[in-house]
Design a protein around this motif. Structure first.
Motif, mmCIF file in Angstrom:
data_model
loop_
_atom_site.group_PDB
_atom_site.id
_atom_site.type_symbol
_atom_site.label_atom_id
_atom_site.label_comp_id
_atom_site.label_asym_id
_atom_site.label_seq_id
_atom_site.Cartn_x
_atom_site.Cartn_y
_atom_site.Cartn_z
ATOM 1 N N GLN A 134 34.724 34.580 36.817
ATOM 2 C CA GLN A 134 33.507 34.571 37.620
ATOM 3 C C GLN A 134 33.637 35.565 38.763
ATOM 4 N N PHE A 135 32.593 36.354 38.940
ATOM 5 C CA PHE A 135 32.517 37.337 40.019
ATOM 6 C C PHE A 135 31.718 36.740 41.168
ATOM 7 N N HIS A 136 32.225 36.893 42.388
ATOM 8 C CA HIS A 136 31.557 36.390 43.585
ATOM 9 C C HIS A 136 31.153 37.583 44.450
ATOM 10 N N PRO A 137 29.861 37.887 44.542
ATOM 11 C CA PRO A 137 29.447 39.012 45.394
ATOM 12 C C PRO A 137 29.918 38.801 46.840
ATOM 13 N N ALA A 138 30.336 39.882 47.460
ATOM 14 C CA ALA A 138 30.737 39.831 48.866
ATOM 15 C C ALA A 138 29.496 39.673 49.737
ATOM 16 N N GLU A 139 29.747 39.377 50.975
ATOM 17 C CA GLU A 139 28.680 39.223 51.946
ATOM 18 C C GLU A 139 27.838 40.503 52.005
ATOM 19 N N ASP A 140 26.576 40.336 52.392
ATOM 20 C CA ASP A 140 25.635 41.460 52.404
ATOM 21 C C ASP A 140 26.141 42.657 53.207
ATOM 22 N N TYR A 141 26.821 42.412 54.316
ATOM 23 C CA TYR A 141 27.252 43.532 55.156
ATOM 24 C C TYR A 141 28.330 44.385 54.498
ATOM 25 N N HIS A 142 28.896 43.944 53.384
ATOM 26 C CA HIS A 142 29.871 44.757 52.649
ATOM 27 C C HIS A 142 29.212 45.641 51.587
ATOM 28 N N GLN A 143 27.980 45.376 51.244
ATOM 29 C CA GLN A 143 27.301 46.123 50.198
ATOM 30 C C GLN A 143 26.832 47.477 50.742
ATOM 31 N N ASN A 144 27.034 48.520 49.946
ATOM 32 C CA ASN A 144 26.611 49.873 50.317
ATOM 33 C C ASN A 144 27.282 50.323 51.620
ATOM 34 N N TYR A 145 28.495 49.861 51.830
ATOM 35 C CA TYR A 145 29.165 50.012 53.118
ATOM 36 C C TYR A 145 29.403 51.472 53.515
ATOM 37 N N PHE A 146 29.998 52.230 52.636
ATOM 38 C CA PHE A 146 30.307 53.628 52.969
ATOM 39 C C PHE A 146 29.047 54.421 53.291
ATOM 40 N N ASN A 147 27.994 54.209 52.534
ATOM 41 C CA ASN A 147 26.751 54.943 52.769
ATOM 42 C C ASN A 147 26.147 54.611 54.128
ATOM 43 N N GLN A 148 26.383 53.398 54.612
ATOM 44 C CA GLN A 148 25.832 52.983 55.899
ATOM 45 C C GLN A 148 26.780 53.208 57.077
ATOM 46 N N HIS A 149 28.089 53.274 56.792
ATOM 47 C CA HIS A 149 29.078 53.347 57.868
ATOM 48 C C HIS A 149 30.115 54.436 57.617
ATOM 49 N N GLY A 150 29.722 55.502 56.962
ATOM 50 C CA GLY A 150 30.656 56.560 56.588
ATOM 51 C C GLY A 150 31.350 57.244 57.744
ATOM 52 N N ASP A 151 30.820 57.089 58.946
ATOM 53 C CA ASP A 151 31.441 57.713 60.109
ATOM 54 C C ASP A 151 32.549 56.856 60.728
ATOM 55 N N GLN A 152 32.710 55.635 60.269
ATOM 56 C CA GLN A 152 33.776 54.772 60.797
ATOM 57 C C GLN A 152 35.146 55.325 60.385
ATOM 58 N N PRO A 153 36.159 55.145 61.228
ATOM 59 C CA PRO A 153 37.480 55.710 60.930
ATOM 60 C C PRO A 153 38.044 55.312 59.565
#
Length: 176
Positions: A134-153
């Motif tokens: 069974q796959f458990h999706p991560a919390e919403d804030y982890h989805q599309n993370y790089f595209n939204q936070h690519g400037d983070q170290p």
């Protein structure tokens, strides 16, 4: 329109997601957890290392555009399958290398890929191969993370080089 699912773990799911989102024929990438014993895993518990779950991505793809075999080629090019329970500074079973197959055809393809690549690595490949639980999706804030936070170290130091490697070695497959 036919769609298949691939489920892969190879370190932080942000990195895998960032890479596979850019591949032509990939329709969706979801970051999540699987392979452990906790019924309701969350980021904090998985990062603690006691759940047995791996950070992973579930990739929905069109096999008419990109093959499962090609997805495995990309997977092995962007992470180190020879380090047990770690990728770089990310250490723990949650960062293990694993292929969670969906059916006998994917299992056979993955076994063949492991055998094909083994001679090309100086150390033994430790990638786990098992049926997808069974796959458990991560919390919403982890989805599309790089595209939204690519400037983070972390994204700049760890995920961005994997995306660059994708562009360097798999440019004809990009959907950018």
């Amino acid at each position: 329109m036919h769609e298949e699912i691939a489920t892969l773990a190879g370190g932080c799911f942000w990195c895998l997601e960032a890479v596979f989102q850019r591949v032509r024929g990939v329709r969706q990438v979801v970051s999540g957890y699987l392979g452990g014993h906790t019924a309701q895993p969350d980021y904090r518990s998985v990062c603690g290392g006691g759940t047995g779950h791996a950070e992973a991505v579930r990739i929905a793809f069109d096999p008419q555009v990109v093959s499962y075999d090609t997805l495995l080629d990309i997977f092995f090019a962007i992470h180190d399958p020879t380090t047990l329970n770690r990728q770089g500074n990310d250490v723990g079973t949650q960062y293990r290398s694993a292929i969670f197959f969906h059916g006998p055809e994917q299992e056979a393809t993955a076994r063949a890929k492991l055998a094909e690549l083994a001679p090309h690595f100086a150390m033994p490949i430790v990638t786990e191969l098992r049926a997808a639980p069974q796959f458990h999706p991560a919390e919403d804030y982890h989805q599309n993370y790089f595209n939204q936070h690519g400037d983070q170290p972390y994204c700049q130091l760890v995920a961005a080089p994997k995306v660059a490697k994708l562009r360097q070695y798999f440019a004809p497959l990009l959907d950018e």
